[in-house]
Design an enzyme around this catalytic site. Structure first.
Site, mmCIF file in Angstrom:
data_model
loop_
_atom_site.group_PDB
_atom_site.id
_atom_site.type_symbol
_atom_site.label_atom_id
_atom_site.label_comp_id
_atom_site.label_asym_id
_atom_site.label_seq_id
_atom_site.Cartn_x
_atom_site.Cartn_y
_atom_site.Cartn_z
ATOM 1 N N ILE A 180 0.519 -1.318 -0.496
ATOM 2 C CA ILE A 180 0.043 -0.421 -0.384
ATOM 3 C C ILE A 180 1.016 1.102 -0.371
ATOM 4 O O ILE A 180 0.893 2.051 -0.447
ATOM 5 C CB ILE A 180 -1.038 -0.198 0.876
ATOM 6 C CG1 ILE A 180 -1.598 -1.289 1.506
ATOM 7 C CG2 ILE A 180 -1.789 1.448 1.346
ATOM 8 C CD1 ILE A 180 -2.657 -1.679 0.210
ATOM 9 N N GLY A 181 2.099 0.936 0.671
ATOM 10 C CA GLY A 181 2.968 2.036 0.107
ATOM 11 C C GLY A 181 2.224 3.335 1.380
ATOM 12 O O GLY A 181 2.578 4.066 1.317
ATOM 13 N N CYS B 170 8.186 -0.683 8.218
ATOM 14 C CA CYS B 170 7.434 -1.057 7.369
ATOM 15 C C CYS B 170 8.206 -1.282 6.290
ATOM 16 O O CYS B 170 8.963 -0.680 5.421
ATOM 17 C CB CYS B 170 6.768 -0.381 6.468
ATOM 18 S SG CYS B 170 5.439 -0.405 5.586
#
Lengths: 306, 252
Positions: A74-75, A132
Site C-alpha cells: 500500500i505504501g 514497514c
C-alpha cells in the site's frame, strides 16, 4: 460458585480490558468497523500508520493473494496526523477503548513531530512503525539502524508521557537485539512482527505482480515465524511483547500468549471476517472458563519446555 | 452487511462461466453497480473473500454471473444447492447514483458491457427496463461462448465479438457513435474503458473492477487514480466506487 475471570492485561501504563488489539493497516481508523460491532469491546484500536503529512501511497496493483497469505504494498497511504485528530479522533472518543496511533516517519524528526502533536490529545499511546517493508524512505531503513531507533525513542520519551510501543521487523538484523535495544531506550513494549518482505511474478507477462515489486506478507502463512520471534524476544526483555502475525482465531491468540505475548494484534483476519476480534475475545473467555483459569495473565509465557 | 444465503442453483453455462443464485432475506436490498464479497473457502486457501458484481437482484434473491479464473472462483463453482454462502454486502455505490432522470430525458442512454462486465450492466439494464427508460445495449466479448444472449431478450442490443462468432466482428467500442446527447454507462476491461474515454458523450459513467483485500475501505488495495487538478488522488473502488464519472479517472 461463579468466579470472575480476569482478562485485563497491562502494556506499560496502559490497562487493556482484554488482550486483543487491531493490527495497524487492517482496521483503518476504526470507524469503518462501527457497522459490524461495538468498538468498545476491543482491548485497543491501533490505527492505520499515520505520518505528519498525508501520503498518497504506491501505485496499484497493491495486493496479491499467496498460499494462506497475502502480499500488500500500500505504501502507507494515510490522511496525515492532523486530519486524523480533527476528523476521526472525535468520533472514536465515545468508545471506551484506548486508541493507539501507529506512527510512521520518513526521517527521525518526523516521528518526533508526530509524537509531539499526539501529546496534546486523548490518544492512549503510540506504536512506532520502524519496520514497514513498502516505503523507500523511513520504514525498514530504521529497522536495522540502532542509532536512529535510539534517537527516535529517546527524544519521544523525553516529552511523551503515554505508552510507547515499537513495532519490529523480522526482515533485517536480529529481532532479539533490536527488542533489547528498544527496552534500553525506554520503550514500554514491543510488537512483533511486521509483515515479511515477499514478491510474486506473473509468468505470462514476466512482470512483478505488485507495482512496488516487493510487498509485505501477512496472514496464517507467517504465524510460525511470528510465534518464534515472540517466544525468543519475550525471554530476553522485561517489557511486554505484543504478538502479531496470522492470528485467525482464539487458538492462535493462545499460542502467542503461551509463547510469551502479553497481548495480541489481529490483522489480515479483519479483512476476511470483520468480527474476528470480538470472536477471539469471547472465545478466550470461554477457554479460560472451561479450563478454570481465572486470570488471563496466567497464560502469558505458560509454554512448557521439558 | 454481514449476510448469509442458501445456494438456489449454481449452473454451469459453458466451460468457464457459471450462473449462481443465492436466496437472501426479503429485507436485503441492492442497486446495480454494487457487489457482494463472498467467502468461498472455509480454510486458508484461498484466504481472502472474492468480490462479485450483482448480476440481478429481486425480492429474496441475488444472482451472480462469474467466470472461473483461479482458486477462488473454482471453489465457488463447487458450491451446491442448499449450501450456505457467507457474504458481505451489498458494497459500493451504484449507477443509479449517477442517473438523473430529468436531466437525461432527451438523451440517448447507451450501456456498454465488455466480457464479464456484462454482469453489473445487466442489472442496470433491468433497472432501466423496469422504469420504462429507453436505452441501447452494446455488448462485446472475445467470442460467442462469452456472450449470453439469453439474458438480453428484452433489450435493444448490439453484439460484437473479437472473432465475429457472434454479432459483428471487432471491438464493441468501434460500433459506438457518440455525440453531445449520448450518455454512456459502462463496465468491462480497462482497455475498453480507456477507449470509451475518447468517445464523444454528454456524460460517461463507469463501474470499475479491482483486486481487493477487504472491500470495507480499510486495506486501500483496490484504488484507482482520480484527476485532481494537475495532481491526482487515489480512490477506493470498494468505497468511493465501484461507479465513477469516467472522465475523472486516469487509466494508465
Amino acid at each position: 460458585m461463579t468466579n470472575k475471570i480476569n482478562i485485563q492485561v497491562k502494556i506499560g501504563k496502559l490497562i487493556l480490558k482484554n488482550p486483543v488489539m487491531t493490527a495497524s493497516g487492517t482496521f483503518g481508523y476504526g470507524l469503518e468497523f462501527e457497522k459490524f460491532f461495538d468498538l468498545g469491546k476491543l482491548g485497543a484500536i491501533i490505527t492505520k500508520g499515520l505520518s505528519l503529512n498525508p501520503v498518497k501511497g504506491n501505485p496499484p496493483q497493491r495486493i496479491v493473494e499467496t498460499p494462506a497469505g497475502m502480499l500488500n504494498a500500500i505504501g502507507l497511504q494515510n490522511i496525515g496526523i492532523k486530519n486524523f485528530i480533527s476528523e476521526k479522533l472525535p468520533l472514536l472518543k465515545k468508545y471506551k477503548t484506548p486508541i493507539i496511533v501507529n506512527v510512521y516517519g520518513r526521517k527521525v524528526d518526523e516521528y518526533i513531530e508526530v509524537a509531539d502533536i499526539l501529546n496534546d490529545t486523548d490518544v492512549a499511546g503510540i506504536e512506532l512503525n520502524i519496520s514497514c517493508p513498502n516505503v523507500k524512505r523511513g520504514g525498514l531503513q530504521f529497522a536495522a539502524d540502532k542509532k536512529a531507533v535510539e534517537k527516535i525513542i529517546n527524544r519521544i520519551r523525553k516529552k511523551y508521557k503515554k505508552t510507547i510501543i515499537v513495532k519490529l521487523s523480522p526482515n533485517t538484523g536480529n529481532i532479539e537485539d533490536m527488542a533489547i535495544h528498544c527496552e534500553r531506550c525506554g520503550a514500554d513494549a514491543v510488537s512483533l512482527i511486521n509483515t515479511i518482505v515477499g514478491m510474486a511474478i506473473d509468468i505470462k507477462t514476466k512482470k512483478p505482480v505488485l507495482a512496488n515489486v516487493f510487498g509485505g506478507l501477512s496472514g496464517p502463512a507467517i504465524k510460525p515465524i511470528a510465534l518464534a520471534a515472540v517466544f525468543k524476544v519475550s525471554k530476553k526483555v522485561k517489557i511486554p511483547v505484543i504478538g502479531v502475525g496470522g492470528i485467525m482465531n482464539y487458538k492462535d491468540a493462545l499460542e502467542f500468549m503461551m509463547a510469551g505475548a502479553t497481548a495480541v494484534q489481529i490483522g489480515t483476519a479483519n479483512f476476511i471476517d470483520p468480527l474476528t476480534c470480538v470472536k477471539v475475545i469471547k472465545d478466550l473467555q470461554y477457554y479460560l472458563k472451561e479450563n478454570k483459569i481465572y486470570d488471563i495473565n496466567k497464560i502469558i509465557g505458560a509454554i512448557k519446555l521439558e | 452487511m454481514l449476510n448469509q444465503g442458501k445456494v438456489v442453483f449454481n449452473r454451469k453455462l459453458n466451460n468457464t462461466i457459471y450462473y449462481l443464485r443465492i436466496k437472501v432475506p426479503i429485507s436485503f436490498k441492492a442497486q446495480p453497480g454494487q457487489f457482494i464479497n463472498i467467502k468461498v473457502s472455509d480454510d486458508y486457501v484461498p484466504l481472502l473473500r472474492r468480490p462479485f458484481s450483482i448480476f440481478n437482484h429481486e425480492r429474496g434473491f441475488i444472482d451472480i454471473l462469474y467466470k472461473v479464473v483461479g482458486n477462488g472462483t473454482k471453489k465457488l463453482s463447487n458450491k451446491k444447492r442448499e449450501d450456505i454462502l457467507d457474504f458481505i454486502g451489498p458494497v459500493g455505490n451504484s449507477y443509479v447514483d449517477f442517473f438523473y432522470e430529468d436531466e437525461f430525458k432527451e438523451k440517448n442512454i447507451y450501456l456498454v458491457a465488455g466480457g464479464t462486465g456484462f454482469a453489473s450492466i445487466h442489472f442496470f439494464a433491468r433497472w432501466l427496463l423496469r422504469k420504462k427508460i429507453k436505452f441501447k445495449l452494446f455488448y462485446g466479448a472475445k467470442n460467442k461462448k462469452e456472450i449470453f444472449q439469453r439474458f438480453c431478450k428484452n433489450f435493444d442490443v448490439l453484439i460484437a465479438t473479437d472473432d465475429g462468432s457472434c454479432g459483428k466482428k471487432g471491438l464493441i467500442t468501434s460500433f459506438i457513435n457518440g455525440d453531445k446527447d449520448t450518455i454512456i454507462f459502462c463496465c468491462g476491461p480497462q482497455t475498453m474503458l480507456k477507449t470509451i474515454q475518447s468517445i464523444k458523450a454528454y456524460k460517461k459513467i463507469a463501474s470499475f473492477e479491482s483486486y481487493m483485500g477487504c472491500a470495507n475501505g480499510v486495506c486501500l488495495s483496490c484504488v484507482i487514480k482520480i484527476n485532481k487538478g494537475k495532481e491526482f488522488d487515489y480512490a477506493r473502488v470498494c468505497k468511493e466506487g465501484t461507479v465513477f464519472d469516467l472522465d475523472d479517472v486516469i487509466i494508465i
